[in-house]
Write a protein that holds these residues in place. Structure first.
Motif, short mmCIF file in Angstrom:
data_model
loop_
_atom_site.label_atom_id
_atom_site.label_comp_id
_atom_site.label_asym_id
_atom_site.label_seq_id
_atom_site.Cartn_x
_atom_site.Cartn_y
_atom_site.Cartn_z
N GLN A 89 -17.61 60.63 18.81
CA GLN A 89 -18.58 59.53 18.83
C GLN A 89 -19.16 59.32 17.44
O GLN A 89 -19.36 58.19 17.02
CB GLN A 89 -19.69 59.82 19.84
N GLU A 163 -15.40 59.08 23.31
CA GLU A 163 -16.50 58.12 23.19
C GLU A 163 -16.64 57.60 21.76
O GLU A 163 -17.73 57.62 21.18
CB GLU A 163 -17.82 58.79 23.61
N GLY A 166 -19.33 54.80 21.29
CA GLY A 166 -20.58 54.93 22.04
C GLY A 166 -21.83 54.68 21.23
O GLY A 166 -22.86 54.29 21.79
#
Length: 257
Positions: A89, A163, A166
């Motif tokens: 992320q 992710e 994200g």
């Protein structure tokens, strides 16, 4: 008439993972089996904390203690390797290196070869003019594109995305989804994405795997089968999204991921 069976890149066979703490045991993954085909894009979604990221870390080799087998090209994964790239992320670019220095960090060879490869992969993600910039000078989306170039430059067989979008704002996230799709279509690297975003999972994935609450089991697999690039407002897209939300309702009673 004979049919061609797709080549399998990753075999996840009866994988089980338990974390042992001082006072308890936490079972994160329970008897998961899944074949991931060469050049396929697989999206994994599930309730928060269900074990999605644990499964990705097992495939990456960052987690080594597990039961069952995870095979890449028939060889059991025992630890990290250059045949697998991973994007988190956070972009995790080193702030003291230039963008070009970050992208070429894991590359060996003569300086001229490294420079050429770095420019090639920066061009793939639209950052060819930013080789000498520093991470702090990039936007969030640009930094993630640099992280993608860094992951791809060693030409991994499998790219794992945990992710990766994200932390981005909504508009940048939608643009980056299109960028990832373009890169995947060009490279045809096998990709495995963990995301909380159902639309993102459908937009990018050939298949969407729905995981149960912890310990993570495969609750359902949806074959997407929509032509690319996908229209998020098409009746077919909306119908698949509805079916996936209904699948979540079966395991959690509400749409919470």
């Amino acid at each position: 008439m004979s049919t061609i069976t797709p080549a399998v890149d990753v075999i996840i066979n009866n994988v089980d993972k338990t974390y042992h703490t001082k006072n308890s045991e936490i079972r994160a993954v329970k008897k998961v089996s899944l074949d991931i085909y060469k050049g396929e894009f697989v999206s994994i979604i599930g309730p928060s904390g269900c074990g999605k990221t644990t499964l990705l870390r097992l495939i990456s080799g960052l987690e080594r203690d597990y039961e069952g087998d995870i095979l890449l090209d028939g060889v059991r994964i025992e630890g990290p390797g250059l045949d697998r790239g991973i994007i988190f992320q956070e972009h995790r670019l080193l702030p003291w290196l230039t963008v070009g220095g970050n992208v070429g960090l894991g590359l060996a060879g003569k300086a001229s070869f490294v420079r050429e490869r770095v420019q090639k992969y920066l061009a793939k993600v639209g950052l060819e003019d930013f080789a000498d910039a520093y991470p702090a000078q990039l936007s969030g989306g640009m930094a993630q594109r640099a992280a993608i170039a860094r992951a791809l430059i060693c030409q991994p067989k499998v790219l794992l995305l945990d992710e990766p979008l994200g932390a981005l704002d909504a508009l940048t996230r939608v643009r980056m989804q299109s960028e990832i799709e373009k890169i995947w279509l060009a490279e045809k690297t096998t990709m495995l994405l963990v995301t909380h975003d159902i639309e993102e999972a459908i937009f990018l994935g050939d298949r969407v795997v729905v995981m149960s609450p912890r310990p993570a089991e495969i609750h359902a697999i949806f074959e997407i089968g929509l032509p690319r690039t996908r229209d998020r407002n098409s009746p077919e897209f909306v119908e698949i999204r509805k079916r996936i939300i209904e699948s979540f309702n079966q395991i959690s009673g509400s749409y919470i991921i």
